[in-house]
Scaffold this motif. Structure first.
Motif, mmCIF file in Angstrom:
data_model
loop_
_atom_site.group_PDB
_atom_site.id
_atom_site.type_symbol
_atom_site.label_atom_id
_atom_site.label_comp_id
_atom_site.label_asym_id
_atom_site.label_seq_id
_atom_site.Cartn_x
_atom_site.Cartn_y
_atom_site.Cartn_z
ATOM 1 N N VAL A 1 -4.878 3.322 -4.277
ATOM 2 C CA VAL A 1 -5.776 2.622 -3.671
ATOM 3 C C VAL A 1 -6.752 1.648 -4.421
ATOM 4 C CG1 VAL A 1 -7.536 2.475 -1.618
ATOM 5 C CG2 VAL A 1 -5.430 3.915 -1.345
ATOM 6 N N GLY A 2 -6.895 2.612 -5.535
ATOM 7 C CA GLY A 2 -8.107 1.904 -6.494
ATOM 8 C C GLY A 2 -7.326 0.729 -6.953
ATOM 9 N N ARG A 3 -6.278 0.870 -7.422
ATOM 10 C CA ARG A 3 -5.426 -0.176 -8.157
ATOM 11 C C ARG A 3 -5.279 -1.539 -7.078
ATOM 12 N NH1 ARG A 3 0.143 0.989 -10.841
ATOM 13 N NH2 ARG A 3 -1.267 2.350 -12.046
ATOM 14 N N VAL A 4 -5.036 -1.186 -5.957
ATOM 15 C CA VAL A 4 -4.853 -2.203 -4.947
ATOM 16 C C VAL A 4 -6.368 -2.957 -4.856
ATOM 17 C CG1 VAL A 4 -4.754 -2.510 -2.376
ATOM 18 C CG2 VAL A 4 -2.871 -1.189 -3.625
ATOM 19 N N SER A 5 -7.386 -2.217 -4.603
ATOM 20 C CA SER A 5 -8.722 -2.675 -4.494
ATOM 21 C C SER A 5 -9.090 -3.763 -5.682
ATOM 22 C CB SER A 5 -9.754 -1.642 -4.540
ATOM 23 O OG SER A 5 -11.088 -2.146 -4.632
ATOM 24 N N LEU A 6 -8.623 -3.286 -7.115
ATOM 25 C CA LEU A 6 -8.873 -4.299 -8.115
ATOM 26 C C LEU A 6 -8.017 -5.219 -7.919
ATOM 27 C CD1 LEU A 6 -10.036 -4.231 -11.067
ATOM 28 C CD2 LEU A 6 -8.114 -3.169 -11.874
ATOM 29 N N LEU A 7 -6.811 -5.207 -7.715
ATOM 30 C CA LEU A 7 -5.798 -6.248 -7.516
ATOM 31 C C LEU A 7 -6.362 -7.373 -6.521
ATOM 32 C CD1 LEU A 7 -3.550 -7.425 -8.970
ATOM 33 C CD2 LEU A 7 -1.979 -6.176 -7.214
ATOM 34 N N THR B 1 3.673 -5.509 -1.871
ATOM 35 C CA THR B 1 4.100 -4.315 -0.754
ATOM 36 C C THR B 1 2.838 -3.235 -0.606
ATOM 37 O OG1 THR B 1 6.466 -4.815 -1.172
ATOM 38 C CG2 THR B 1 5.875 -2.935 0.155
ATOM 39 N N ALA B 2 2.502 -2.775 -1.851
ATOM 40 C CA ALA B 2 1.225 -1.582 -1.978
ATOM 41 C C ALA B 2 0.065 -2.275 -1.351
ATOM 42 C CB ALA B 2 1.209 -1.334 -3.445
ATOM 43 N N MET B 3 -0.225 -3.411 -1.518
ATOM 44 C CA MET B 3 -1.358 -4.059 -0.949
ATOM 45 C C MET B 3 -1.344 -4.020 0.375
ATOM 46 S SD MET B 3 -2.475 -7.266 -3.658
ATOM 47 C CE MET B 3 -3.762 -7.699 -2.518
ATOM 48 N N ARG B 4 -0.137 -4.619 1.174
ATOM 49 C CA ARG B 4 -0.204 -4.806 2.486
ATOM 50 C C ARG B 4 -0.115 -3.232 3.077
ATOM 51 N NH1 ARG B 4 4.574 -6.115 4.186
ATOM 52 N NH2 ARG B 4 5.644 -6.225 2.336
ATOM 53 N N ALA B 5 0.520 -2.272 2.501
ATOM 54 C CA ALA B 5 0.456 -0.736 3.043
ATOM 55 C C ALA B 5 -0.992 -0.429 2.880
ATOM 56 C CB ALA B 5 1.460 -0.037 2.248
ATOM 57 N N ALA B 6 -1.634 -0.675 1.890
ATOM 58 C CA ALA B 6 -2.910 -0.002 1.818
ATOM 59 C C ALA B 6 -3.903 -0.645 2.765
ATOM 60 C CB ALA B 6 -3.614 -0.597 0.402
ATOM 61 N N SER B 7 -3.713 -2.014 3.163
ATOM 62 C CA SER B 7 -4.582 -2.687 3.961
ATOM 63 C C SER B 7 -4.256 -2.038 5.516
ATOM 64 C CB SER B 7 -4.393 -4.111 4.084
ATOM 65 O OG SER B 7 -3.152 -4.307 4.652
ATOM 66 N N MET B 8 -2.914 -1.663 5.948
ATOM 67 C CA MET B 8 -2.837 -1.437 7.168
ATOM 68 C C MET B 8 -3.166 0.035 7.390
ATOM 69 S SD MET B 8 0.921 -3.101 8.088
ATOM 70 C CE MET B 8 1.926 -2.706 6.639
ATOM 71 N N ASN B 9 -3.095 1.119 6.372
ATOM 72 C CA ASN B 9 -3.395 2.400 6.617
ATOM 73 C C ASN B 9 -3.589 3.165 5.133
ATOM 74 O OD1 ASN B 9 -3.298 5.356 7.009
ATOM 75 N ND2 ASN B 9 -2.320 5.008 8.914
ATOM 76 N N PRO B 10 -4.869 2.888 4.696
ATOM 77 C CA PRO B 10 -5.332 3.431 3.298
ATOM 78 C C PRO B 10 -4.682 4.839 3.166
ATOM 79 C CG PRO B 10 -7.001 2.226 4.148
ATOM 80 C CD PRO B 10 -5.986 2.522 5.250
ATOM 81 N N GLN B 11 -4.947 5.930 4.029
ATOM 82 C CA GLN B 11 -4.676 7.341 3.992
ATOM 83 C C GLN B 11 -3.269 7.438 3.806
ATOM 84 O OE1 GLN B 11 -6.824 9.308 3.510
ATOM 85 N NE2 GLN B 11 -8.743 8.177 3.780
ATOM 86 N N ALA B 12 -2.313 6.763 4.605
ATOM 87 C CA ALA B 12 -1.076 7.047 4.694
ATOM 88 C C ALA B 12 -0.529 6.328 3.230
ATOM 89 C CB ALA B 12 -0.159 6.238 5.693
ATOM 90 N N ALA B 13 -0.977 5.251 2.898
ATOM 91 C CA ALA B 13 -0.662 4.598 1.723
ATOM 92 C C ALA B 13 -0.873 5.464 0.548
ATOM 93 C CB ALA B 13 -1.279 3.420 1.601
ATOM 94 N N ARG B 14 -2.003 6.206 0.546
ATOM 95 C CA ARG B 14 -2.336 7.220 -0.588
ATOM 96 C C ARG B 14 -1.239 8.144 -0.535
ATOM 97 N NH1 ARG B 14 -7.216 7.858 0.615
ATOM 98 N NH2 ARG B 14 -8.233 6.385 -0.870
ATOM 99 N N LEU B 15 -0.883 8.704 0.536
ATOM 100 C CA LEU B 15 -0.080 9.873 0.700
ATOM 101 C C LEU B 15 1.566 9.285 0.202
ATOM 102 C CD1 LEU B 15 -0.968 11.364 3.936
ATOM 103 C CD2 LEU B 15 -1.313 12.491 1.536
ATOM 104 N N MET B 16 1.626 8.206 0.188
ATOM 105 C CA MET B 16 3.017 7.728 -0.285
ATOM 106 C C MET B 16 3.184 7.250 -1.609
ATOM 107 S SD MET B 16 5.149 7.729 2.485
ATOM 108 C CE MET B 16 6.430 6.676 1.888
ATOM 109 N N GLY B 17 1.860 7.609 -2.426
ATOM 110 C CA GLY B 17 1.902 7.433 -3.727
ATOM 111 C C GLY B 17 1.167 5.974 -4.156
ATOM 112 N N VAL B 18 0.663 5.307 -3.433
ATOM 113 C CA VAL B 18 -0.160 4.008 -3.655
ATOM 114 C C VAL B 18 -1.251 4.241 -4.098
ATOM 115 C CG1 VAL B 18 -0.984 1.696 -2.608
ATOM 116 C CG2 VAL B 18 1.441 2.569 -1.748
#
Length: 289
Positions: free
Chosen positions: A183-189, A164-181
């Motif tokens: 982004v660096g971990r998503v990139s690594l994964l 779910t975090a990966m899908r959120a980061a792919s759709m809107n990285p800025q919003a995902a970061r504000l939600m606590g996701v």
């Protein structure tokens, strides 16, 4: 005859689909087109061959280790070469992936040499008859393993917290970061999963060809064609596009000429970019003003 051609096309198309899926997965998470994806799969296949010959591991164990080996290579690549580029212009990352292509290509040649090696298969070579058509067991295995990988990726993306975090980061990285996701971990994964999927594609195609440093070059080009055809922003589109490229290639080889086997990928890329740049299942980019 037609059924055999279609089955063969779908099987090789599944290989393109796996690499295309890895490309799109990384692109959606990091906005990077990883031109080194094919060479990473080649290095993973060579690593599997080393475990088989020098490590004396059983072939089944080597095949099961393909995904973890590729995932480790993908994670290390992201952490060492891609993570420092976060926030840099996309062109920087593009150049770095081309540089990685050169490093993996000639690094593999330096370690394993530039000769071709055979890779054994678990399956018999004799074709089996299905609905009046002779089908290679290898083609069936490629299609079956590819489906399992796709189902596993779907379950991970749709039914896990990290997915779910990966899908959120792919759709809107800025919003995902504000939600606590993270982004660096998503990139690594994303890079780890893409590396694992590429490694699976590498060991699937290895018994059909020889293992050498050039084994994935044309596969990468055709996977790129599949990703463009399906839509570079769509994971299902990447799968559909890869399979379609394989089928079109197989039909062209049998009913037109095998001389066009490699050219067909470029024909697909040019045609799609001219007619429908967003691909079959992709969404057109919207520029906000």
């Amino acid at each position: 005859m037609l059924i055999q051609v279609l089955v063969s096309g779908v099987a090789i198309g599944c290989i393109y689909a796996l690499i295309a899926l890895a490309l799109v997965l990384v692109f959606k998470a990091t906005d990077v087109v990883n031109f080194a994806q094919g060479e990473m799969a080649m290095v993973s296949a060579f690593a599997g061959l080393s475990l088989l010959t020098a490590g004396k591991l059983p072939l089944l164990a080597v095949l099961l280790l393909a995904f973890p080996i590729g995932a480790l290579l993908g994670a290390l690549t992201e952490r060492i070469a891609i993570r420092p580029l976060l926030g840099a212009p996309p062109l920087n990352a593009l150049i770095v992936t081309i540089g990685l292509w050169m490093i993996f290509h000639y690094g593999a040649g330096w370690i394993w040499g530039f000769d071709a090696f055979t890779f054994p298969s678990l399956l018999p070579q004799a074709p089996i008859e299905i609905a009046g058509a002779l089908v290679s067991p290898s083609n069936l295995a490629i299609a079956g393993v590819s489906v399992l990988v796709l189902v596993g990726l779907y379950v991970f993306l749709e039914h896990t917290r990290q997915g779910t975090a990966m899908r959120a980061a792919s759709m809107n990285p800025q919003a995902a970061r504000l939600m606590g996701v993270s982004v660096g971990r998503v990139s690594l994964l994303s890079w780890a999963i893409a590396g694992g999927i590429g490694a699976v594609a590498g060991v699937l195609i290895a018994p059909l060809t020889f293992i050498d440093v050039n084994m994935m070059f044309l596969v990468l080009l055709k996977a790129l064609a599949g990703a463009v055809l399906g839509g570079f922003t769509s994971l299902p589109g990447a799968v559909l596009g890869g399979v379609l490229v394989g089928v079109v290639e197989s039909l062209t080889s049998v009913y037109v000429s095998s001389a066009f086997d490699d050219a067909i990928a470029f024909v697909v890329i040019v045609a799609v970019l001219m007619v429908r740049p967003e691909g079959l299942l992709g969404k057109p980019s919207v520029k906000k003003v």
